[in-house]
Scaffold this motif. Sequence first.
Motif, mmCIF file in Angstrom:
data_model
loop_
_atom_site.group_PDB
_atom_site.id
_atom_site.type_symbol
_atom_site.label_atom_id
_atom_site.label_comp_id
_atom_site.label_asym_id
_atom_site.label_seq_id
_atom_site.Cartn_x
_atom_site.Cartn_y
_atom_site.Cartn_z
ATOM 1 N N GLU A 90 69.937 78.981 56.017
ATOM 2 C CA GLU A 90 70.377 80.372 56.133
ATOM 3 C C GLU A 90 69.829 80.942 57.434
ATOM 4 O OE1 GLU A 90 69.010 82.225 52.472
ATOM 5 O OE2 GLU A 90 70.642 81.261 51.378
ATOM 6 N N VAL A 92 69.050 84.253 59.522
ATOM 7 C CA VAL A 92 68.841 85.696 59.298
ATOM 8 C C VAL A 92 68.515 86.391 60.621
ATOM 9 C CG1 VAL A 92 67.327 87.425 58.204
ATOM 10 C CG2 VAL A 92 68.143 85.450 56.877
ATOM 11 N N ARG A 94 67.486 90.137 62.216
ATOM 12 C CA ARG A 94 66.941 91.444 61.805
ATOM 13 C C ARG A 94 66.865 92.395 62.992
ATOM 14 N NH1 ARG A 94 64.096 90.455 56.787
ATOM 15 N NH2 ARG A 94 63.676 88.233 56.567
ATOM 16 N N ALA A 98 62.504 94.926 57.067
ATOM 17 C CA ALA A 98 62.778 95.179 55.649
ATOM 18 C C ALA A 98 62.517 93.879 54.882
ATOM 19 C CB ALA A 98 64.222 95.640 55.437
ATOM 20 N N GLY A 99 62.561 93.979 53.556
ATOM 21 C CA GLY A 99 62.535 92.797 52.693
ATOM 22 C C GLY A 99 61.373 91.860 52.940
ATOM 23 N N SER A 100 61.699 90.567 53.061
ATOM 24 C CA SER A 100 60.637 89.559 53.131
ATOM 25 C C SER A 100 59.812 89.679 54.406
ATOM 26 C CB SER A 100 61.210 88.147 52.986
ATOM 27 O OG SER A 100 61.915 87.749 54.140
ATOM 28 N N PHE A 121 65.917 79.926 56.938
ATOM 29 C CA PHE A 121 65.436 79.669 55.578
ATOM 30 C C PHE A 121 66.199 78.481 55.018
ATOM 31 C CE2 PHE A 121 64.726 84.110 56.448
ATOM 32 C CZ PHE A 121 63.481 84.388 55.883
ATOM 33 N N ASP A 129 64.079 79.614 48.519
ATOM 34 C CA ASP A 129 64.584 79.711 49.906
ATOM 35 C C ASP A 129 63.443 79.829 50.924
ATOM 36 O OD1 ASP A 129 67.148 79.600 48.900
ATOM 37 O OD2 ASP A 129 67.614 81.709 49.257
ATOM 38 N N ASP A 175 69.659 94.101 58.661
ATOM 39 C CA ASP A 175 69.536 92.645 58.780
ATOM 40 C C ASP A 175 70.713 91.999 58.065
ATOM 41 O OD1 ASP A 175 68.963 92.594 55.984
ATOM 42 O OD2 ASP A 175 66.814 92.682 56.352
ATOM 43 N N PHE A 176 70.889 90.699 58.270
ATOM 44 C CA PHE A 176 71.964 89.984 57.573
ATOM 45 C C PHE A 176 71.678 88.491 57.584
ATOM 46 C CE2 PHE A 176 73.304 90.462 61.995
ATOM 47 C CZ PHE A 176 73.692 89.187 62.350
ATOM 48 N N LYS A 177 72.336 87.800 56.661
ATOM 49 C CA LYS A 177 72.188 86.353 56.500
ATOM 50 C C LYS A 177 73.543 85.682 56.712
ATOM 51 C CE LYS A 177 72.910 84.500 52.693
ATOM 52 N NZ LYS A 177 74.131 83.834 52.130
ATOM 53 N N ASP A 196 76.247 92.049 49.815
ATOM 54 C CA ASP A 196 75.342 91.170 49.067
ATOM 55 C C ASP A 196 74.359 90.454 49.992
ATOM 56 O OD1 ASP A 196 76.281 91.597 46.530
ATOM 57 O OD2 ASP A 196 77.024 89.550 46.217
ATOM 58 N N GLY A 197 74.754 90.238 51.231
ATOM 59 C CA GLY A 197 73.952 89.389 52.125
ATOM 60 C C GLY A 197 73.514 90.086 53.389
ATOM 61 N N CYS A 198 73.508 91.423 53.341
ATOM 62 C CA CYS A 198 73.003 92.153 54.514
ATOM 63 C C CYS A 198 72.358 93.443 54.022
ATOM 64 C CB CYS A 198 74.135 92.456 55.503
ATOM 65 S SG CYS A 198 75.367 93.627 54.916
ATOM 66 N N ARG A 199 71.692 94.141 54.922
ATOM 67 C CA ARG A 199 71.166 95.468 54.577
ATOM 68 C C ARG A 199 71.835 96.490 55.469
ATOM 69 N NH1 ARG A 199 66.179 92.427 53.749
ATOM 70 N NH2 ARG A 199 65.689 92.572 51.529
ATOM 71 N N ARG A 215 68.594 95.064 43.703
ATOM 72 C CA ARG A 215 67.246 94.469 43.660
ATOM 73 C C ARG A 215 66.195 95.490 43.245
ATOM 74 N NH1 ARG A 215 68.771 92.688 48.980
ATOM 75 N NH2 ARG A 215 69.604 90.567 48.950
HETATM 76 P P1 TMP Z 1 64.973 88.841 53.186
HETATM 77 O O1 TMP Z 1 64.409 90.106 53.754
HETATM 78 O O2 TMP Z 1 64.868 88.739 51.700
HETATM 79 O O3 TMP Z 1 64.424 87.614 53.897
HETATM 80 O O4 TMP Z 1 66.536 88.845 53.490
HETATM 81 C C1 TMP Z 1 67.055 89.060 54.781
HETATM 82 C C2 TMP Z 1 68.541 89.298 54.696
HETATM 83 O O5 TMP Z 1 69.195 88.117 54.292
HETATM 84 C C3 TMP Z 1 68.921 90.360 53.685
HETATM 85 O O6 TMP Z 1 70.012 91.103 54.218
HETATM 86 C C4 TMP Z 1 69.353 89.583 52.466
HETATM 87 C C5 TMP Z 1 69.862 88.294 53.051
HETATM 88 N N1 TMP Z 1 69.606 87.131 52.198
HETATM 89 C C6 TMP Z 1 70.594 86.683 51.358
HETATM 90 O O7 TMP Z 1 71.686 87.221 51.330
HETATM 91 N N2 TMP Z 1 70.354 85.599 50.575
HETATM 92 C C7 TMP Z 1 69.179 84.946 50.584
HETATM 93 O O8 TMP Z 1 69.014 83.973 49.850
HETATM 94 C C8 TMP Z 1 68.143 85.422 51.476
HETATM 95 C C9 TMP Z 1 66.803 84.724 51.551
HETATM 96 C C10 TMP Z 1 68.407 86.513 52.247
#
Ligand code: TMP
Length: 236
Positions: A90, A92, A94, A98-100, A121, A129, A175-177, A196-199, A215
């Motif tokens: 994955e 990512v 940013r 945010a997040g992790s 990741f 992940d 951010d986005f994945k 689902d996969g971005c902020r 979440r």
């Molecule tokens: P994170 O802050 O949890 O690392 O996520 C960073 C961005 O990536 C956030 O927009 C969510 C996305 N993401 C997914 O869509 N699926 C995943 O499994 C992970 C680890 C992150």
Amino acid sequence: MEKREELYHGKAKSVYTTDDADRLVLLFRNDTSAFDGKRIEQLDRKGMVNNKFNAFIMQKLEAAGIPTQFDKLLADNEVLVKKLAMIPVECVVRNYAAGSLVRRLGVEEGIQLNPPTFELFLKNDALGDPFINESHVQAFGWATLEQLAQMKAYSFKVNEVLGKLFDDAGLMLVDFKLEFGVFHGQIVLGDEFSPDGCRLWDKETRKKLDKDRFRQGLGDVIEGYEEVARRIGVPL
Ligand code: TMP
């Protein structure tokens, strides 16, 4: 084109083979997962909203010169795509913390990252992940250095194109994945791009309009996705 059997049942999408060996059908379900699949709920309209959102974004990216797997919308919840050999990594990007990243580095949520960061990741729910670097990708043969360079270049190009698209709609792309695969020897953007996969935050109020609403138990999850869709002009 004829849809055949289910090849793979993911957390949010199902993948079907077709009578064309080079094409698959993705079915976007209402299942919404978080915490590596430990929490799953059904959210009304989510499959339809994410399918149409993703189709809209993928076409914008294609128009900007980024190869994607998108072929055509088939139904509210279904899309025809190229069959890629997926790379289990994955990517990512940013623009704001945010997040992790906040958890890992103890920095304040919302600080701007200049330049934007690029992280990798391993796509493996059982392992949560894990964060990896380029040498792991090479050593384990998940992608070549050349493929990785292409994935990174496309990720930053996506950030440029979508950063502007969302900014024009009064939104911050936090951010986005992305996930990539190989199609006839070329790196192509796969999976999906949806809330689902971005902020995504409102620029003025910093209201969260993405999967963090799920979440973090903030409510009105799909209403948030629909607001983003309406602001950028996705026909729902
Ligand atoms: P994170 O802050 O949890 O690392 O996520 C960073 C961005 O990536 C956030 O927009 C969510 C996305 N993401 C997914 O869509 N699926 C995943 O499994 C992970 C680890 C992150």
